[in-house]
Design a protein around this motif. Structure first.
Motif, mmCIF file in Angstrom:
data_model
loop_
_atom_site.group_PDB
_atom_site.id
_atom_site.type_symbol
_atom_site.label_atom_id
_atom_site.label_comp_id
_atom_site.label_asym_id
_atom_site.label_seq_id
_atom_site.Cartn_x
_atom_site.Cartn_y
_atom_site.Cartn_z
ATOM 1 N N PRO A 1 0.706 -1.153 0.047
ATOM 2 C CA PRO A 1 0.046 -0.110 -0.043
ATOM 3 C C PRO A 1 0.777 1.109 -0.184
ATOM 4 O O PRO A 1 0.654 2.349 -0.735
ATOM 5 N N MET B 1 1.862 1.832 -3.362
ATOM 6 C CA MET B 1 0.537 2.491 -4.136
ATOM 7 C C MET B 1 0.429 3.979 -3.685
ATOM 8 O O MET B 1 0.394 5.009 -4.596
ATOM 9 N N HIS C 1 -3.463 0.826 -11.424
ATOM 10 C CA HIS C 1 -4.154 -0.113 -10.921
ATOM 11 C C HIS C 1 -5.761 0.237 -11.008
ATOM 12 O O HIS C 1 -6.024 1.229 -10.695
ATOM 13 N N LEU C 2 -6.472 -0.754 -11.507
ATOM 14 C CA LEU C 2 -7.942 -0.601 -11.470
ATOM 15 C C LEU C 2 -8.689 -1.549 -10.436
ATOM 16 O O LEU C 2 -8.141 -2.639 -10.258
ATOM 17 N N ASP C 3 -9.409 -1.334 -9.956
ATOM 18 C CA ASP C 3 -10.405 -2.158 -8.811
ATOM 19 C C ASP C 3 -10.986 -3.209 -10.057
ATOM 20 O O ASP C 3 -11.849 -2.964 -11.105
ATOM 21 N N ALA C 4 -10.856 -4.503 -9.572
ATOM 22 C CA ALA C 4 -10.814 -5.454 -10.586
ATOM 23 C C ALA C 4 -12.488 -5.860 -10.512
ATOM 24 O O ALA C 4 -13.081 -6.132 -11.811
ATOM 25 N N VAL D 1 -8.086 2.905 -9.146
ATOM 26 C CA VAL D 1 -7.688 3.110 -7.656
ATOM 27 C C VAL D 1 -7.093 4.475 -7.410
ATOM 28 O O VAL D 1 -6.004 4.929 -8.096
ATOM 29 N N ARG D 2 -7.675 4.882 -6.210
ATOM 30 C CA ARG D 2 -6.929 6.401 -5.932
ATOM 31 C C ARG D 2 -6.514 6.262 -4.453
ATOM 32 O O ARG D 2 -7.258 6.438 -3.542
ATOM 33 N N PRO D 3 -5.311 5.877 -4.238
ATOM 34 C CA PRO D 3 -4.698 5.572 -2.990
ATOM 35 C C PRO D 3 -4.833 6.787 -2.290
ATOM 36 O O PRO D 3 -3.876 7.973 -2.505
ATOM 37 N N VAL D 4 -5.195 6.884 -0.804
ATOM 38 C CA VAL D 4 -5.174 7.911 -0.083
ATOM 39 C C VAL D 4 -4.672 7.505 1.426
ATOM 40 O O VAL D 4 -5.368 6.326 1.780
ATOM 41 N N ASP E 1 -8.595 2.811 -0.806
ATOM 42 C CA ASP E 1 -8.914 3.455 -2.109
ATOM 43 C C ASP E 1 -9.938 4.669 -2.069
ATOM 44 O O ASP E 1 -10.976 4.350 -1.252
ATOM 45 N N THR F 1 -13.629 3.438 -3.161
ATOM 46 C CA THR F 1 -14.513 2.493 -2.292
ATOM 47 C C THR F 1 -14.293 2.599 -0.665
ATOM 48 O O THR F 1 -15.005 2.052 0.034
ATOM 49 N N ILE G 1 -6.220 -0.667 0.674
ATOM 50 C CA ILE G 1 -5.516 -1.415 -0.360
ATOM 51 C C ILE G 1 -5.008 -2.798 -0.050
ATOM 52 O O ILE G 1 -4.410 -2.888 1.154
ATOM 53 N N ARG H 1 -9.087 -5.550 -1.513
ATOM 54 C CA ARG H 1 -9.909 -5.915 -2.978
ATOM 55 C C ARG H 1 -9.070 -6.354 -4.015
ATOM 56 O O ARG H 1 -7.978 -5.833 -4.278
ATOM 57 N N PRO H 2 -9.361 -7.250 -4.807
ATOM 58 C CA PRO H 2 -8.384 -7.665 -6.022
ATOM 59 C C PRO H 2 -8.420 -6.261 -6.920
ATOM 60 O O PRO H 2 -9.154 -5.706 -7.289
ATOM 61 N N LEU H 3 -7.006 -6.184 -7.612
ATOM 62 C CA LEU H 3 -6.720 -4.997 -8.412
ATOM 63 C C LEU H 3 -6.152 -5.842 -9.731
ATOM 64 O O LEU H 3 -5.875 -6.895 -9.797
#
Lengths: 145, 145
Positions: free
Chosen positions: A91, A94, A112-115, A121-124, B127, B130, B134, B137-139
């Motif tokens: 993480p 990320m 990265h996309l959420d599957a 994905v927007r990591p915060v 993320d 959602t 991180i 969930r699968p990415l």
DNA sequence: GCGAGTCGCTTGCAAAATGATAGTGACTGC
DNA sequence: GCAGTCACTATCATTTTGCAAGCGACTCGC
């Protein structure tokens, strides 16, 4: 810089950086996560000199972030895989990636996309207690004793 | 390792590490955040050699994470302060700190408290779409073209 | 107005890390 | 056999880091 147990003091950031505080180590972790688990894969992907890669791999192994696993006896083939501590570090990568995209992000970049949702994905980094992003609330630093 | 614009490729992590990918730089940012903004403060706090500190400070300045500001003409005194990009990096340091505490956290460590609630901050990377941490969930990784 | 002290560095040189290149041992596949 | 792949190690040049000393601009105390 030598890793210095004494001078690392009481700062948890320092403790973290003692183990992975260099560029190659982080890039190795990133590559292992995306499935490049073998020596040659890492070497060609990173464009790193073989002696340096060897040293990084043993440092990461010693630090407990990756493990070497033999997955074939004949021919003898090993792969490196993340330990729990190693996966816990992802993480952070990320978050660094999100920062890099924002502040050094010219050109097309991978993401990265959420599957499930398919969204990027927007990591915060948030405080798990309040759910508020770090930086949005005033903090106070507390030292031991 | 020289910073290599070409080989940085499409990976945002790499882009991020191009700018702050070393231990001292991150520790400097950490110290500036906690109010150690002057050269001598940084030098004694970090126990870093002066030439190295100088180089890190100019690298961070060039990378746009800090700025030098003269706050006194007589005597001439400067301080280093974080830019927007520099402040944006702080949550990553918090995340690294949380990792360090968890996986390398022997002994008493300093910590951040929420100034209002008084509770210890627990940084987690989520993320923003959602709200899920991180790793939970699968990415899927998407490359440009 | 002179000497000691602080701050923010720079310079010179030694030590350590990194990087390029070549080579090696175990194997496979033909 | 012989070429080729994989996972390295060894050697040596280059680069970076680190230590120690010094320096210019100033302040403070006397």
């Amino acid at each position: 810089m030598a890793i210095d147990e004494n001078n690392s003091g009481t700062c948890p950031v320092d403790r973290g950086l003692m183990r992975v505080g260099d560029r190659w180590s982080m890039l190795v972790l990133r590559d292992i996560e995306r499935g490049l688990t073998r020596y040659e894969q890492l070497r060609t992907s990173l464009g790193i000199a073989p002696n340096i890669l060897s040293r990084r791999l043993s440092a990461l192994t010693e630090a407990g972030l990756i493990e070497k696993r033999r997955y074939s006896e004949r021919p003898p083939r090993d792969e490196y895989q993340l330990t729990v501590a190693g996966r816990d570090f992802l993480p952070i990568l990320m978050a660094i990636g999100a920062w890099g995209r924002k502040h050094n992000g010219g050109g097309a970049l991978s993401r990265h996309l959420d599957a499930e949702t398919g969204e990027a994905v927007r990591p915060v980094v948030v405080d798990a207690n309040t759910g508020a992003p770090i930086g949005s609330r005033p903090l106070r630093l507390e030292y031991p004793d």
